[in-house]
Design a protein around this motif. Structure first.
Motif, PDB file in Angstrom:
ATOM      1  N   ASP A   1     -19.338 -67.283 -46.687  1.00  0.00           N
ATOM      2  CA  ASP A   1     -19.950 -67.273 -45.359  1.00  0.00           C
ATOM      3  C   ASP A   1     -20.115 -65.832 -44.895  1.00  0.00           C
ATOM      4  OD1 ASP A   1     -21.015 -68.209 -43.021  1.00  0.00           O
ATOM      5  OD2 ASP A   1     -19.180 -69.145 -42.265  1.00  0.00           O
ATOM      6  N   MET A   2     -21.102 -65.636 -44.042  1.00  0.00           N
ATOM      7  CA  MET A   2     -21.327 -64.339 -43.400  1.00  0.00           C
ATOM      8  C   MET A   2     -20.983 -64.477 -41.926  1.00  0.00           C
ATOM      9  SD  MET A   2     -24.957 -62.848 -44.773  1.00  0.00           S
ATOM     10  CE  MET A   2     -24.966 -61.477 -43.626  1.00  0.00           C
ATOM     11  N   PHE A   3     -20.281 -63.507 -41.419  1.00  0.00           N
ATOM     12  CA  PHE A   3     -19.871 -63.579 -40.026  1.00  0.00           C
ATOM     13  C   PHE A   3     -20.707 -62.644 -39.167  1.00  0.00           C
ATOM     14  CE2 PHE A   3     -15.455 -64.351 -41.974  1.00  0.00           C
ATOM     15  CZ  PHE A   3     -15.847 -65.616 -42.354  1.00  0.00           C
ATOM     16  N   ASP A   4     -20.510 -62.781 -37.872  1.00  0.00           N
ATOM     17  CA  ASP A   4     -21.187 -61.872 -36.952  1.00  0.00           C
ATOM     18  C   ASP A   4     -20.642 -60.456 -37.156  1.00  0.00           C
ATOM     19  OD1 ASP A   4     -22.482 -64.054 -35.872  1.00  0.00           O
ATOM     20  OD2 ASP A   4     -20.883 -64.415 -34.411  1.00  0.00           O
ATOM     21  N   PRO A   5     -21.491 -59.452 -37.061  1.00  0.00           N
ATOM     22  CA  PRO A   5     -20.984 -58.074 -37.161  1.00  0.00           C
ATOM     23  C   PRO A   5     -19.955 -57.812 -36.067  1.00  0.00           C
ATOM     24  CG  PRO A   5     -23.391 -58.117 -37.271  1.00  0.00           C
ATOM     25  CD  PRO A   5     -22.945 -59.495 -36.854  1.00  0.00           C
ATOM     26  N   GLU A   6     -19.025 -56.905 -36.342  1.00  0.00           N
ATOM     27  CA  GLU A   6     -18.027 -56.556 -35.339  1.00  0.00           C
ATOM     28  C   GLU A   6     -18.038 -55.048 -35.122  1.00  0.00           C
ATOM     29  OE1 GLU A   6     -14.478 -58.148 -37.095  1.00  0.00           O
ATOM     30  OE2 GLU A   6     -13.995 -56.264 -38.103  1.00  0.00           O
ATOM     31  N   PHE A   7     -17.732 -54.663 -33.906  1.00  0.00           N
ATOM     32  CA  PHE A   7     -17.669 -53.252 -33.559  1.00  0.00           C
ATOM     33  C   PHE A   7     -16.235 -52.751 -33.706  1.00  0.00           C
ATOM     34  CE2 PHE A   7     -21.354 -54.863 -31.233  1.00  0.00           C
ATOM     35  CZ  PHE A   7     -22.324 -53.955 -31.640  1.00  0.00           C
ATOM     36  N   TYR A   8     -16.104 -51.507 -34.094  1.00  0.00           N
ATOM     37  CA  TYR A   8     -14.779 -50.906 -34.220  1.00  0.00           C
ATOM     38  C   TYR A   8     -14.884 -49.428 -33.853  1.00  0.00           C
ATOM     39  CZ  TYR A   8     -16.228 -48.659 -38.594  1.00  0.00           C
ATOM     40  OH  TYR A   8     -16.865 -47.880 -39.528  1.00  0.00           O
ATOM     41  N   MET A   9     -13.747 -48.830 -33.588  1.00  0.00           N
ATOM     42  CA  MET A   9     -13.725 -47.408 -33.256  1.00  0.00           C
ATOM     43  C   MET A   9     -13.693 -46.608 -34.551  1.00  0.00           C
ATOM     44  SD  MET A   9     -11.352 -47.043 -29.863  1.00  0.00           S
ATOM     45  CE  MET A   9      -9.903 -47.798 -30.580  1.00  0.00           C
ATOM     46  N   GLY A  10     -14.850 -46.071 -34.919  1.00  0.00           N
ATOM     47  CA  GLY A  10     -14.921 -45.288 -36.149  1.00  0.00           C
ATOM     48  C   GLY A  10     -14.128 -44.000 -36.054  1.00  0.00           C
ATOM     49  N   VAL A  11     -14.172 -43.371 -34.894  1.00  0.00           N
ATOM     50  CA  VAL A  11     -13.367 -42.182 -34.601  1.00  0.00           C
ATOM     51  C   VAL A  11     -12.801 -42.356 -33.197  1.00  0.00           C
ATOM     52  CG1 VAL A  11     -13.357 -39.669 -34.298  1.00  0.00           C
ATOM     53  CG2 VAL A  11     -14.812 -40.702 -36.067  1.00  0.00           C
ATOM     54  N   TYR A  12     -11.524 -42.081 -33.039  1.00  0.00           N
ATOM     55  CA  TYR A  12     -10.913 -42.177 -31.712  1.00  0.00           C
ATOM     56  C   TYR A  12      -9.903 -41.046 -31.545  1.00  0.00           C
ATOM     57  CZ  TYR A  12      -7.083 -44.471 -34.271  1.00  0.00           C
ATOM     58  OH  TYR A  12      -6.078 -44.765 -35.155  1.00  0.00           O
ATOM     59  N   GLU A  13      -9.518 -40.823 -30.298  1.00  0.00           N
ATOM     60  CA  GLU A  13      -8.643 -39.696 -29.976  1.00  0.00           C
ATOM     61  C   GLU A  13      -7.377 -40.192 -29.307  1.00  0.00           C
ATOM     62  OE1 GLU A  13      -9.514 -35.204 -28.412  1.00  0.00           O
ATOM     63  OE2 GLU A  13     -10.238 -36.839 -27.145  1.00  0.00           O
ATOM     64  N   THR A  14      -6.247 -39.654 -29.759  1.00  0.00           N
ATOM     65  CA  THR A  14      -4.974 -39.977 -29.099  1.00  0.00           C
ATOM     66  C   THR A  14      -4.487 -38.751 -28.325  1.00  0.00           C
ATOM     67  OG1 THR A  14      -3.711 -39.316 -31.075  1.00  0.00           O
ATOM     68  CG2 THR A  14      -4.310 -41.655 -30.858  1.00  0.00           C
ATOM     69  N   VAL A  15      -3.707 -39.034 -27.309  1.00  0.00           N
ATOM     70  CA  VAL A  15      -3.200 -37.952 -26.459  1.00  0.00           C
ATOM     71  C   VAL A  15      -1.707 -38.164 -26.224  1.00  0.00           C
ATOM     72  CG1 VAL A  15      -3.839 -39.215 -24.367  1.00  0.00           C
ATOM     73  CG2 VAL A  15      -3.501 -36.729 -24.267  1.00  0.00           C
ATOM     74  N   ASP A  16      -0.960 -37.086 -26.232  1.00  0.00           N
ATOM     75  CA  ASP A  16       0.469 -37.113 -25.925  1.00  0.00           C
ATOM     76  C   ASP A  16       0.623 -36.863 -24.426  1.00  0.00           C
ATOM     77  OD1 ASP A  16       3.174 -36.539 -25.496  1.00  0.00           O
ATOM     78  OD2 ASP A  16       3.425 -35.817 -27.546  1.00  0.00           O
ATOM     79  N   PRO A  17       1.099 -37.843 -23.650  1.00  0.00           N
ATOM     80  CA  PRO A  17       1.189 -37.673 -22.185  1.00  0.00           C
ATOM     81  C   PRO A  17       2.075 -36.504 -21.767  1.00  0.00           C
ATOM     82  CG  PRO A  17       1.555 -39.969 -22.831  1.00  0.00           C
ATOM     83  CD  PRO A  17       1.581 -39.154 -24.089  1.00  0.00           C
ATOM     84  N   ASN A  18       3.070 -36.165 -22.608  1.00  0.00           N
ATOM     85  CA  ASN A  18       4.005 -35.106 -22.240  1.00  0.00           C
ATOM     86  C   ASN A  18       3.409 -33.717 -22.455  1.00  0.00           C
ATOM     87  OD1 ASN A  18       6.011 -37.040 -21.666  1.00  0.00           O
ATOM     88  ND2 ASN A  18       6.541 -37.162 -23.850  1.00  0.00           N
ATOM     89  N   THR A  19       2.756 -33.537 -23.610  1.00  0.00           N
ATOM     90  CA  THR A  19       2.242 -32.203 -23.941  1.00  0.00           C
ATOM     91  C   THR A  19       0.734 -32.099 -23.790  1.00  0.00           C
ATOM     92  OG1 THR A  19       1.934 -32.773 -26.276  1.00  0.00           O
ATOM     93  CG2 THR A  19       4.107 -31.937 -25.621  1.00  0.00           C
ATOM     94  N   ASN A  20       0.083 -33.245 -23.582  1.00  0.00           N
ATOM     95  CA  ASN A  20      -1.377 -33.315 -23.474  1.00  0.00           C
ATOM     96  C   ASN A  20      -2.085 -32.904 -24.778  1.00  0.00           C
ATOM     97  OD1 ASN A  20      -3.408 -34.226 -21.781  1.00  0.00           O
ATOM     98  ND2 ASN A  20      -4.056 -32.128 -21.263  1.00  0.00           N
ATOM     99  N   ALA A  21      -1.319 -32.919 -25.899  1.00  0.00           N
ATOM    100  CA  ALA A  21      -1.904 -32.592 -27.205  1.00  0.00           C
ATOM    101  C   ALA A  21      -2.796 -33.740 -27.663  1.00  0.00           C
ATOM    102  CB  ALA A  21      -0.797 -32.350 -28.233  1.00  0.00           C
ATOM    103  N   ARG A  22      -3.951 -33.383 -28.206  1.00  0.00           N
ATOM    104  CA  ARG A  22      -4.926 -34.392 -28.614  1.00  0.00           C
ATOM    105  C   ARG A  22      -5.147 -34.339 -30.130  1.00  0.00           C
ATOM    106  NH1 ARG A  22      -8.131 -36.823 -24.794  1.00  0.00           N
ATOM    107  NH2 ARG A  22      -7.542 -36.304 -22.647  1.00  0.00           N
ATOM    108  N   VAL A  23      -5.286 -35.529 -30.732  1.00  0.00           N
ATOM    109  CA  VAL A  23      -5.493 -35.630 -32.183  1.00  0.00           C
ATOM    110  C   VAL A  23      -6.606 -36.638 -32.447  1.00  0.00           C
ATOM    111  CG1 VAL A  23      -4.448 -36.175 -34.425  1.00  0.00           C
ATOM    112  CG2 VAL A  23      -3.059 -35.141 -32.610  1.00  0.00           C
ATOM    113  N   LEU A  24      -7.514 -36.261 -33.347  1.00  0.00           N
ATOM    114  CA  LEU A  24      -8.579 -37.183 -33.755  1.00  0.00           C
ATOM    115  C   LEU A  24      -8.113 -38.035 -34.930  1.00  0.00           C
ATOM    116  CD1 LEU A  24     -11.997 -35.252 -33.713  1.00  0.00           C
ATOM    117  CD2 LEU A  24     -11.300 -37.164 -32.263  1.00  0.00           C
ATOM    118  N   HIS A  25      -8.486 -39.328 -34.920  1.00  0.00           N
ATOM    119  CA  HIS A  25      -8.141 -40.257 -35.998  1.00  0.00           C
ATOM    120  C   HIS A  25      -9.412 -40.984 -36.447  1.00  0.00           C
ATOM    121  CE1 HIS A  25      -3.731 -40.087 -35.097  1.00  0.00           C
ATOM    122  NE2 HIS A  25      -4.184 -39.840 -33.869  1.00  0.00           N
ATOM    123  N   PHE A  26      -9.398 -41.465 -37.681  1.00  0.00           N
ATOM    124  CA  PHE A  26     -10.494 -42.327 -38.148  1.00  0.00           C
ATOM    125  C   PHE A  26     -10.049 -43.789 -38.030  1.00  0.00           C
ATOM    126  CE2 PHE A  26      -7.848 -41.721 -41.872  1.00  0.00           C
ATOM    127  CZ  PHE A  26      -7.873 -42.952 -42.522  1.00  0.00           C
TER     128      PHE A  26
END
Length: 642
Positions: free
Chosen positions: A74-99
């Motif tokens: 069977d073929m399903f409906d396409p789904e959306f996903y976060m290809g690239v997203y960013e995380t942040v550390d609330p304490n240091t405000n450091a940001r990191v990119l993830h796939f």
């Protein structure tokens, strides 16, 4: 053992390295694909990748590289996903990119949160296919595929990885999946759920059923058991949700694929899906999917694992004795084909002798059975499939379970097959045609949802007088359409959709079959064994395994050869046909010419010749004359129709 390194055991770490080196450039995804493509070319590395067809899921390390030989159910409906997203550390405000590619659940550190409003977030689309093992795949295919893998590839997943659940059995997995609270107690990972779900606020679409036949998974709210949704009864093996990121338009329902990808069996998927079902039950406005759709489409990951595809290819065949692709001009492939073709003549002679014994000493029927087994639909002209060669083997003994034993022999020769016992009861109750279930939003499989080049043996010898109901009439009509047009009309309730197929159909019957066929051959047994089962079993034991493998290569390889007729031979055939019409205009028709050309085609291919010669044309005419004379003789004996 070749150095497999991290790319086999921890492919996501390789992806992370390529991603980190190439961000913010957009070609990192292409480099990932090229990296794994090159790795799999080295030293037969594909054999070192654990296969879901052979190794139980609970022995495999999550997020490792696996392969799966499967059919798209069977073929399903396409789904959306976060290809690239960013995380942040609330304490240091450091940001990191993830796939987010090749993942079901977004990963973040213990002190990190996903910034859903980040300008760096890239939303992408992927296609999900529900895939099952190839329906009717022969036991010898599974066995040889398993034995060709190095021992280390078969055992390394279980020795190099100790699951936190201590390799629970499928039954224990099931119990855990039925009680998500137990998983919550054991789950100590750092995956970000709720806000960190890789889909953001988008629900995964149309996930399907279980991992092995015989299991019925009861959902936490005690709903009715889920349908396994394998096309054939008694099938075993994993069902997988295969998530494809590139070129998914080239894949369609019923295609046979081999995929290499990242195995995802994260227990958190079952927890998230359970919570989503609970929340949607409390507030139906939160989700547009029905509870039935969510229940069916979100099975436990331990039973229906997810594979995030890095590389995928359509398979021309599933015979493990042949190179995977014979179209490529590779030296190894050319050498394999040329070596086998040089010994084709003795292989054909031995196979003819083997099938002659299987058909109780009837060498003419054995000739036609060889032609049938190498036939394939090679083209379509408008709606007409060219190359199909359905044979009706009439005159089969009824009382000795002859068809059952003949099928077992054919099963040893072809990669995939199914034995359909035709009776009034089976026609009235069987589910032959797949149909759309709009409540669960899935395609419910049927017996005729088969992979290309599957051998379907229909046994009419047990058919007795009786009344077909509406369902029975529809089933018989579906079989007729399959044979005549090589298509199955899937039922979408409000309309029917044609799905072309390429199924080799052999019909066994006492008299002429009630189903259409391209060629009727009346069996004339020269031997009447007192014990049919013992006789047929002795045939197989008498054949050396090496010879049996040659038979298997012979039948698969000849289906893939190209064939042509020169202008000179075409003109000679036309002139010959005109002469035949002059001598006997009533008994020689256009259908006879078409059949003789088919017989000549497969006769030529069976001898390893890819063009039609005068000799093969004369031999085809001779075989057809013998076949028709036998039918005429049978008509004189008992008045049966030709």
């Amino acid at each position: 053992m070749p150095c497999v390194g991290d790319w086999l055991n921890s492919p996501l770490s390789i992806v992370q390295g390529i991603f980190a080196q190439n961000v913010p450039h957009s070609d990192w995804e292409k480099k990932v694909t090229e990296y794994f493509k090159e790795k799999l070319k080295e030293n037969n590395a594909t054999n070192w990748v654990p296969s879901l067809n052979d190794v139980p899921v609970h022995y495999l390390k999550p997020n490792s590289l696996v392969k799966f030989r499967c059919m798209v159910q069977d073929m399903f409906d396409p789904e959306f996903y976060m290809g690239v997203y960013e995380t942040v550390d609330p304490n240091t405000n450091a940001r990191v990119l993830h796939f987010g590619k090749y993942r079901d659940v977004a990963e973040c550190g213990p002190q990190q949160e996903i910034d859903l409003n980040s300008s760096q977030t890239v939303t992408l689309e992927r296609q999900t296919f529900y895939c099952v093992p190839v329906p009717g795949e022969s036991a010898w295919v599974k066995e040889i595929s398993f034995l060709t893998e190095p021992v280390q590839a078969r055992v390394s997943p279980s020795t190099s990885y100790t699951p936190s659940r201590h390799k629970r059995s499928y039954e224990e997995d099931e119990d855990m999946d039925l009680h998500p609270s137990k998983q919550k107690e054991q789950h100590t990972g750092k995956s970000c759920c709720s806000g960190g779900d890789i889909h953001g606020c988008v629900e995964p679409k149309r996930l399907e059923t279980e991992a092995s036949a015989g299991h019925h998974v009861i959902s936490p709210n005690c709903s009715p058991p889920l349908d396994l949704n394998f096309p054939l009864p008694g099938e075993k093996g994993p069902a997988c949700l295969v998530k494809v990121y590139e070129s998914w338009e080239s894949f369609k329902v019923n295609d046979v694929l081999e995929v290499f990808g990242v195995l995802s069996v994260d227990p958190v998927l079952s927890i998230v899906n359970s919570e989503e079902r609970d929340s949607s039950a409390l507030d139906p406005m939160e989700c547009m999917d029905t509870s039935e759709e969510q229940r069916v489409h979100s099975p436990p990951a331990s039973l229906v694992p997810r594979i995030h595809v890095i590389l995928a290819q359509k398979l021309q065949h599933i015979n493990p004795l042949l190179p995977a692709c014979l179209n490529e001009e590779e030296s190894k492939t050319c050498e394999f084909v040329s070596n086998f073709m040089s010994e084709l003549s003795p292989v054909r002679a031995e196979l003819l002798g083997f099938l002659t014994h299987a058909l109780l000493g009837d060498s003419l029927a054995a000739e036609y059975l060889i032609l049938h087994l190498i036939s394939t639909v090679y083209a379509r002209r408008d709606v007409l499939p060219l190359g199909k060669f359905t044979v009706n083997l009439s005159g089969c003994p009824r009382s000795s379970a002859f068809t059952e034993h003949l099928y077992r022999l054919i099963q040893q020769l072809v990669p995939a097959s199914y034995h359909l016992r035709m009776s009034i009861e089976s026609m009235n109750h069987a589910r032959l045609v797949p149909h759309k279930d709009y409540t669960a939003n899935r395609l419910v499989s049927g017996l005729l949802q088969l992979a290309s080049n599957t051998s379907l043996v229909i046994d009419e010898t047990q058919l007795e007088q009786g009344q077909l109901d509406t369902a029975g009439v529809h089933n018989v009509t579906a079989l007729g359409n399959l044979i005549t047009w090589q298509k199955v009309d899937y039922d979408f309730n409000y309309h029917r959709m044609e799905f072309p197929c390429n199924i080799n159909v052999l019909i066994t019957s006492e008299g002429r079959s009630l189903l259409p066929s391209d060629c009727q051959v009346h069996l004339q047994p020269q031997i009447i064994p007192p014990n049919m089962e013992e006789y047929m079993s002795s045939l197989l034991t008498a054949v050396l395994p090496s010879v049996l493998n040659k038979f298997r290569i012979y039948l698969s390889l000849l289906r893939l050869l190209d064939y042509s007729i020169s202008d000179e031979v075409t003109k000679a055939v036309e002139e010959d046909f005109v002469e035949m019409r002059k001598n006997n205009p009533e008994s020689v028709t256009a259908d006879d010419l078409h059949r003789m050309l088919l017989v000549a085609r497969f006769l030529s291919l069976s001898a390893g010749q890819t063009t039609l010669s005068r000799e093969r044309w004369l031999r085809a005419k001779q075989l057809e004359a013998l076949r028709k004379a036998r039918l005429q003789q049978q008509k004189c004996v008992n008045g049966n129709e030709l």
